[in-house]
Scaffold this motif. Structure first.
Motif, short mmCIF file in Angstrom:
data_model
loop_
_atom_site.label_atom_id
_atom_site.label_comp_id
_atom_site.label_asym_id
_atom_site.label_seq_id
_atom_site.Cartn_x
_atom_site.Cartn_y
_atom_site.Cartn_z
N ARG A 22 0.85 -1.20 0.00
CA ARG A 22 0.00 0.00 0.00
C ARG A 22 0.88 1.25 0.00
O ARG A 22 1.85 1.33 0.75
N LEU A 23 0.51 2.19 -0.86
CA LEU A 23 1.29 3.42 -1.02
C LEU A 23 0.35 4.63 -0.96
O LEU A 23 -0.62 4.69 -1.73
N PRO A 24 0.62 5.60 -0.09
CA PRO A 24 -0.27 6.76 -0.01
C PRO A 24 -0.24 7.59 -1.31
O PRO A 24 -1.27 8.08 -1.75
N LEU A 25 0.93 7.72 -1.91
CA LEU A 25 1.09 8.43 -3.18
C LEU A 25 2.03 7.63 -4.07
O LEU A 25 3.00 7.05 -3.58
N TRP A 26 1.76 7.63 -5.36
CA TRP A 26 2.61 6.92 -6.31
C TRP A 26 2.70 7.75 -7.58
O TRP A 26 1.72 8.36 -8.02
N ARG A 27 3.89 7.79 -8.19
CA ARG A 27 4.12 8.50 -9.45
C ARG A 27 4.88 7.56 -10.36
O ARG A 27 5.86 6.93 -9.95
N GLY A 28 4.42 7.44 -11.60
CA GLY A 28 5.09 6.57 -12.55
C GLY A 28 5.05 7.13 -13.96
O GLY A 28 4.25 8.01 -14.27
N ARG A 29 5.90 6.59 -14.79
CA ARG A 29 5.99 7.04 -16.18
C ARG A 29 4.85 6.42 -16.98
O ARG A 29 4.64 5.21 -16.95
N LEU A 30 4.10 7.25 -17.69
CA LEU A 30 2.97 6.77 -18.48
C LEU A 30 3.39 5.75 -19.54
O LEU A 30 2.64 4.82 -19.83
N ALA A 31 4.58 5.91 -20.07
CA ALA A 31 5.05 4.98 -21.10
C ALA A 31 5.26 3.57 -20.55
O ALA A 31 5.34 2.61 -21.31
N ASP A 32 5.32 3.42 -19.21
CA ASP A 32 5.51 2.11 -18.59
C ASP A 32 4.19 1.40 -18.31
O ASP A 32 4.19 0.26 -17.86
N VAL A 33 3.08 2.07 -18.55
CA VAL A 33 1.76 1.47 -18.35
C VAL A 33 1.41 0.69 -19.62
O VAL A 33 1.33 1.26 -20.70
N SER A 34 1.22 -0.62 -19.47
CA SER A 34 0.91 -1.43 -20.66
C SER A 34 -0.59 -1.65 -20.84
O SER A 34 -1.02 -2.07 -21.91
N GLY A 35 -1.37 -1.35 -19.82
CA GLY A 35 -2.81 -1.48 -19.94
C GLY A 35 -3.49 -0.82 -18.75
O GLY A 35 -2.85 -0.63 -17.70
N TRP A 36 -4.76 -0.47 -18.90
CA TRP A 36 -5.45 0.19 -17.80
C TRP A 36 -6.95 -0.01 -17.94
O TRP A 36 -7.46 -0.30 -19.01
N ALA A 37 -7.64 0.14 -16.81
CA ALA A 37 -9.10 0.07 -16.79
C ALA A 37 -9.59 0.97 -15.67
O ALA A 37 -8.94 1.09 -14.61
N LEU A 38 -10.70 1.63 -15.91
CA LEU A 38 -11.31 2.42 -14.84
C LEU A 38 -11.86 1.48 -13.80
O LEU A 38 -12.39 0.41 -14.13
N GLY A 39 -11.75 1.82 -12.53
CA GLY A 39 -12.22 1.00 -11.44
C GLY A 39 -11.09 0.25 -10.78
O GLY A 39 -9.96 0.24 -11.25
N ARG A 40 -11.45 -0.38 -9.65
CA ARG A 40 -10.49 -1.18 -8.89
C ARG A 40 -10.92 -2.64 -8.94
O ARG A 40 -12.10 -2.92 -9.14
N PRO A 41 -10.00 -3.57 -8.70
CA PRO A 41 -10.39 -4.98 -8.66
C PRO A 41 -11.40 -5.23 -7.54
O PRO A 41 -11.35 -4.59 -6.49
N GLN A 42 -12.29 -6.17 -7.76
CA GLN A 42 -13.29 -6.53 -6.73
C GLN A 42 -12.68 -7.41 -5.68
O GLN A 42 -12.00 -8.31 -5.87
#
Length: 142
Positions: free
Chosen positions: A122-142
């Motif tokens: 668990r991380l209160p804040l996180w910053r990452g490079r957009l080019a490193d994101v290979s996929g995304w979806a709105l919402g969180r896992p159930q």
């Protein structure tokens, strides 16, 4: 030396970078317009799956500063202003208004990283490079 080999040797090298997802960039740019806005999101990264609330750059800077002001010591106050100092430096060097460019970074609040056999981190804040994101979806896992 053959002509084709000479041509290849004289060619200017080209630097290539992974290209960030344009729709994700535009979504983040939209969130940057309102500092209080956030959306739940799940990201696929090389190191695992990350989920949390995606926030804009300005919201991340404010949260960063707020969290560091709670830490005791002289260094915490200095570091709390670091993201704003970086943005100011970019503007002064002629990089223009940072907020007018398509974002290259993604910021999450209340993030959870799930990776292989390790437990959830668990991380209160996180910053990452957009080019490193290979996929995304709105919402969180159930």
């Amino acid at each position: 030396m053959s002509e084709s080999v000479e041509t290849r040797l004289e060619a200017t090298p080209v630097v290539t970078e992974p290209v960030p997802d344009l729709q994700l960039q535009l979504l983040i740019q939209l969130l940057d317009r309102e500092q209080r806005s956030s959306l739940p999101i799940t990201l696929a990264l090389a190191g695992g799956v990350l989920h949390g609330d995606v926030i804009g750059h300005e919201a991340w800077k404010a949260d960063w500063a707020r969290s560091l002001r709670q830490v005791e010591g002289e260094g915490a106050n200095l570091i709390a202003e670091f993201p704003e100092t970086v943005d100011q430096g970019i503007r002064e060097l002629g990089g223009g208004d940072v907020s007018s460019q398509l974002p290259r970074w993604i910021h999450l609040r209340d993030a959870t990283l799930m990776s292989g056999g390790a437990g959830a981190l668990r991380l209160p804040l996180w910053r990452g490079r957009l080019a490193d994101v290979s996929g995304w979806a709105l919402g969180r896992p159930q």
